[in-house]
Design a protein around this motif. Structure first.
Motif, PDB file in Angstrom:
ATOM      1  N   PHE A 175      -0.111  -3.396   2.800  1.00  0.00           N
ATOM      2  CA  PHE A 175      -1.175  -2.576   3.609  1.00  0.00           C
ATOM      3  C   PHE A 175      -0.517  -1.989   4.943  1.00  0.00           C
ATOM      4  O   PHE A 175       0.338  -2.553   5.659  1.00  0.00           O
ATOM      5  N   PHE A 224      -1.079   2.863  -3.281  1.00  0.00           N
ATOM      6  CA  PHE A 224      -2.384   2.887  -2.239  1.00  0.00           C
ATOM      7  C   PHE A 224      -2.284   3.781  -1.078  1.00  0.00           C
ATOM      8  O   PHE A 224      -1.284   4.008  -0.436  1.00  0.00           O
ATOM      9  N   VAL A 266      -0.231  -5.804  -1.994  1.00  0.00           N
ATOM     10  CA  VAL A 266      -0.521  -4.593  -1.599  1.00  0.00           C
ATOM     11  C   VAL A 266       0.049  -4.651  -0.063  1.00  0.00           C
ATOM     12  O   VAL A 266      -0.227  -5.456   0.788  1.00  0.00           O
ATOM     13  N   ASN A 321      -4.420   4.757   2.611  1.00  0.00           N
ATOM     14  CA  ASN A 321      -5.395   4.504   3.392  1.00  0.00           C
ATOM     15  C   ASN A 321      -5.559   5.470   4.514  1.00  0.00           C
ATOM     16  O   ASN A 321      -4.604   5.763   5.307  1.00  0.00           O
ATOM     17  N   CYS A 336       1.363   0.932   0.422  1.00  0.00           N
ATOM     18  CA  CYS A 336       0.305   1.642   1.019  1.00  0.00           C
ATOM     19  C   CYS A 336       0.910   2.769   2.149  1.00  0.00           C
ATOM     20  O   CYS A 336       1.546   2.645   2.661  1.00  0.00           O
ATOM     21  N   VAL A 395      -3.797  -8.378  -0.180  1.00  0.00           N
ATOM     22  CA  VAL A 395      -3.617  -7.399   0.627  1.00  0.00           C
ATOM     23  C   VAL A 395      -2.877  -8.093   1.955  1.00  0.00           C
ATOM     24  O   VAL A 395      -3.258  -8.632   2.663  1.00  0.00           O
TER      25      VAL A 395
END
Length: 367
Positions: free
Chosen positions: A221, A334, A219, A336, A287, A198
């Motif tokens: 993030f 992804f 990822v 968040n 993300c 991440v």
């Protein structure tokens, strides 16, 4: 179509450690409800709607979350996992999911391998539980994780369990560390693990450096301050300047003790991020977040407020298109997050926005 996975926070039930550190009965809701607006037009507090102030020890709540996620295009949850030298925290919700075989929504795990501090920000101040990476602890950890990986709902890539590491830069000799895990996984009947680093705002390693450490994918993030637009308010100018010129100890003191708001323009951030060329020669997963505001946790919060779900939808569409050429089994986006309420970052419905972000998610993924 890429799979959409939402990060899932299990901090909504009391545990003995939180009772000791923050007071009897503490959960994330203790931070959420008292938050107040800090400027005109500031949306606080974020009050849950459909699911209320829930307790994750309740099976019906976990089922409602999963049903809502599946209805609106979320393919699975990525549960934060807290492991400290053989000691687990906040493990009960996922353990109950495993034990009861319900809900059926697919899942994976992200190891939140930061020190546990009073500041909640991963910076090594007032450390309550520290991380260690000994060989003995590593062996105990992978033995524990294999129970989750063996579940038929666990997300796998060509048979390899998907596992995220929140701070890849904290693990010394990561390549050797995870080589042992892969060996254990193979002994358990898996063709190895699929380990994602991440890359959050604290990780300074380049993509190449991360991959050279043996990680299979990255990822991207968000939010990540490196993607923030050019300072658009006096407070952001001050914060950016302080971060650059002050010693870290002084900056952290001011961040903790001086009341100010760092406001970031969500639309400008999205416009910048969606101009990026996405790598196709290695796996990097986007993300997306609907809105972000950690007023409930910080005296000096960062506020990236978004009350326009369609802007989030444009970002999600870009993310889905960015990984659409990856092999189907390796194509993920992804979000968040599913339920980061104290960071104003949740797909779960609230009193102001209702299911607006969920509706946009559903339309964007084409349901």
């Amino acid at each position: 179509m890429p799979k959409v996975l939402a990060f899932y926070l299990p901090q909504y039930h009391p545990i003995p450690e939180n009772n000791e550190w923050w007071g009897e009965g503490f959960t994330e809701w203790n931070n959420v409800a008292p938050a107040r607006p800090r400027f005109d037009g500031h949306y606080q507090p974020h009050i849950p709607a459909d699911l209320g102030f829930y307790d994750l020890r309740v099976a019906e709540t976990r089922q409602k979350q999963a049903s809502l996620a599946a209805e609106y295009g979320v393919d699975g949850f990525c549960y934060y996992h807290y492991w400290f030298n053989g000691r687990r925290l906040l493990e009960r919700p996922l353990f109950e999911v495993l034990k009861s075989n319900s809900p059926t929504l697919p899942f994976c795990i992200c190891w939140a391998n930061e020190n546990w501090t009073r500041a909640w920000d991963g910076l090594d101040r007032q450390v309550l539980m520290s991380q260690d990476y000994t060989a003995e602890d590593s062996d105990a950890h992978i033995t524990c994780l294999l129970e989750y990986f063996s579940d038929n709902r666990y997300i796998k890539i060509n048979g390899r369990p998907l596992f995220l590491v929140y701070r890849p830069d904290h693990i010394p000799n990561a390549s050797s560390y995870f080589a042992e895990w892969n060996s254990k996984a193979e002994s358990a009947g898996f063709p190895g693990l699929y380990i994602c680093a991440v890359k959050n705002g604290f990780v300074e390693l380049s993509d190449k450096e991360i991959l050279n450490e043996g990680y299979d994918a990255i990822v991207d993030f968000q939010p990540d301050r490196r993607d923030f637009p050019i300072a658009s308010s006096r407070s952001q100018v001050a914060v950016d300047l302080a971060r650059k010129v002050l010693p870290n100890t002084v900056y952290q003191y001011l961040k903790t003790n001086v009341s100010a708001v760092n406001r970031i323009d969500y639309t400008a951030l999205v416009e910048g991020v969606t101009k990026k060329e996405w790598p196709q020669d290695y796996r990097k997963y986007p993300c997306v977040f609907p809105s972000w505001d950690n007023t409930a946790r910080r005296k000096t919060p960062t506020v990236i407020q978004n009350l326009e779900p369609e802007t989030y939808g444009r970002w999600l569409k870009y993310a889905l298109e960015s990984v659409s050429q990856y092999p189907e089994d390796e194509s993920f986006v992804f979000i968040n997050a599913w339920n980061e309420w104290a960071e104003g970052c949740h797909l779960e419905p609230d009193k102001k926005m209702g299911r607006a972000f969920l509706e946009v998610t559903k339309r964007t993924v084409g349901l």
